[in-house]
Motif scaffolding. Structure first.
Motif, PDB file in Angstrom:
ATOM      1  N   UNK A 145       0.830  -1.203   0.000  1.00 48.15           N
ATOM      2  CA  UNK A 145       0.000   0.000   0.000  1.00 48.15           C
ATOM      3  C   UNK A 145       0.868   1.259   0.000  1.00 48.15           C
ATOM      4  N   UNK A 146       1.970   1.230   0.771  1.00 50.03           N
ATOM      5  CA  UNK A 146       2.863   2.393   0.834  1.00 50.03           C
ATOM      6  C   UNK A 146       3.530   2.644  -0.516  1.00 50.03           C
TER       7      UNK A 146
ATOM      8  N   UNK B 149       1.778   6.969  -6.532  1.00 48.40           N
ATOM      9  CA  UNK B 149       0.734   7.952  -6.837  1.00 48.40           C
ATOM     10  C   UNK B 149       1.251   9.367  -6.600  1.00 48.40           C
ATOM     11  N   UNK B 150       1.996   9.521  -5.472  1.00 49.49           N
ATOM     12  CA  UNK B 150       2.533  10.842  -5.131  1.00 49.49           C
ATOM     13  C   UNK B 150       3.536  11.290  -6.175  1.00 49.49           C
ATOM     14  N   UNK B 151       4.419  10.334  -6.586  1.00 45.90           N
ATOM     15  CA  UNK B 151       5.438  10.674  -7.582  1.00 45.90           C
ATOM     16  C   UNK B 151       4.797  11.066  -8.899  1.00 45.90           C
TER      17      UNK B 151
ATOM     18  N   UNK C  28       3.491  14.422  -8.564  1.00 45.56           N
ATOM     19  CA  UNK C  28       4.572  15.421  -8.588  1.00 45.56           C
ATOM     20  C   UNK C  28       5.014  15.708 -10.018  1.00 45.56           C
ATOM     21  N   UNK C  29       5.132  14.648 -10.798  1.00 46.66           N
ATOM     22  CA  UNK C  29       5.582  14.841 -12.191  1.00 46.66           C
ATOM     23  C   UNK C  29       4.536  15.581 -13.018  1.00 46.66           C
ATOM     24  N   UNK C  30       3.281  15.324 -12.743  1.00 47.43           N
ATOM     25  CA  UNK C  30       2.237  16.002 -13.529  1.00 47.43           C
ATOM     26  C   UNK C  30       2.044  17.450 -13.090  1.00 47.43           C
TER      27      UNK C  30
END
Lengths: 114, 233
Positions: B204-205, B211-213, B216-218
């Motif tokens: 899950x982590x 998802x966070x990365x 961040x890229x978008x």
């Protein structure tokens, strides 16, 4: 193994009772089939196997069954495999002795045609 | 220690000898009792292994019930009752039960030894006798489906020893694995559920981090803090 042997020595009354139980089973089968003939041989075998199986298996339940709680308490600081093997080795003469007693008596129903 | 163990064996033999001397005068042995005793020792090795196994795995009452049930089932499928031999022939489940039956191997050993101890007059084909059930060993051999070969003795004893060793291995595994909670250890259910929950947590982590990365890229936002690693990794 030393500990298992000491336990076995101290429980000699159980050993004697096992001998008596085996002998009683042997006498009982002997009385049921005195001088057994071929036609009754399978019945004799059936009773003998049942008597042997029941007496020996019930007697062998005591080996580990009586020490369950002690084992649970001491299992963290004893070698489980050494405990298991030593109990098995020490039990062999008891079983063999009980069987000798049984068969000396059981042979009273000797096969008349042999 | 060695002297103590030696004295223990002597004591066992002494008790046995005492009993034998007391009961021998009522005996008239004319069967090869040493074979009978040896075969039964092999069977006893197997039966006691089963007793050890159930006494470790189950509580005393259930162990007794289980043992009695096993012995009765073993006798039922030993092949001594001729009607049952005919009924379970070909059925794989009943055949497996028959092969696991200690009594099947024991009865085959004793019956064949009995056949070998008699003279050839008892081993003629069944039609040679007026009453085949009372006189023909071959009739009973065919009836029970036994194999009258010398190698069967070794095979049957080996089977009994194999069953005994297998039951003892089961007993040892039970000793190690059963009742762990009563020995202050975590049960295997607890261990597996803990491992699974850790695995799900890590998964899950990682999913969250991905998802966070991707966010961040978008979005081009570089100020978001990374997710901390769990302490158990």
């Amino acid at each position: 193994m030393m500990r298992a042997a000491i336990q076995q020595l101290r429980a000699y009354k159980y050993f004697i009772s096992d001998l008596m139980l085996e002998s009683f089973a042997g006498v009982l089968v002997g009385i049921l089939f005195p001088h057994v003939v071929l036609a009754d041989f399978n019945k004799w075998l059936c009773f003998m196997a049942m008597g042997l199986g029941l007496t020996i298996s019930i007697a062998s339940l005591r080996v580990f069954g009586n020490e369950r709680v002690v084992f649970w308490r001491e299992a963290s600081f004893i070698d489980v495999s050494a405990y298991f093997i030593s109990k098995n080795i020490v039990e062999i003469p008891r079983i063999a002795g009980a069987l000798i007693a049984r068969y000396i008596v059981l042979l009273n129903c000797s096969l008349s045609r042999a | 220690m060695n002297s103590f163990i030696f004295s223990f064996f002597i004591l066992s033999a002494g008790l046995t000898l005492f009993f034998v001397l007391a009961s021998y005068p009522i005996v008239t042995p004319n069967l090869e009792w040493i074979f009978c005793w040896a075969f039964c020792c092999a069977a006893t090795f197997a039966i006691s292994g089963f007793g050890y196994f159930v006494s470790i795995a189950l509580n005393p009452l259930k162990a007794q019930l289980c043992t009695v049930t096993y012995v009765l089932v073993a006798v039922m499928f030993s092949g001594l009752a001729t009607t049952s031999v005919l009924s379970f022939k070909g059925n794989p489940f009943f055949m497996t039960l028959s092969y696991l039956s200690i009594m099947r191997w024991l009865s085959e050993l004793i019956f064949l030894r009995q056949v070998y101890s008699l003279s050839l007059a008892w081993r003629m084909p069944p039609p040679c006798y007026e009453n085949e059930t009372e006189s023909s060993e071959l009739h009973w051999l065919l009836m029970f489906g036994l194999t009258p070969v010398s190698e069967v003795f070794y095979l049957d004893v080996a089977m009994l020893l194999l069953l005994g060793i297998t039951f003892r291995i089961f007993a040892f595994v039970s000793l190690v694995t059963c009742n762990r909670n009563k020995r202050g250890l975590r049960t295997y259910g607890q261990i597996i559920s803990h491992r699974l929950s850790c695995l799900c947590d890590v998964w899950f982590r990682k999913l969250l981090q991905m998802t966070v990365v991707s966010n961040q890229t978008t979005e081009g936002d570089s100020e978001m803090s990374p997710i901390p690693e769990p302490s158990y990794l």
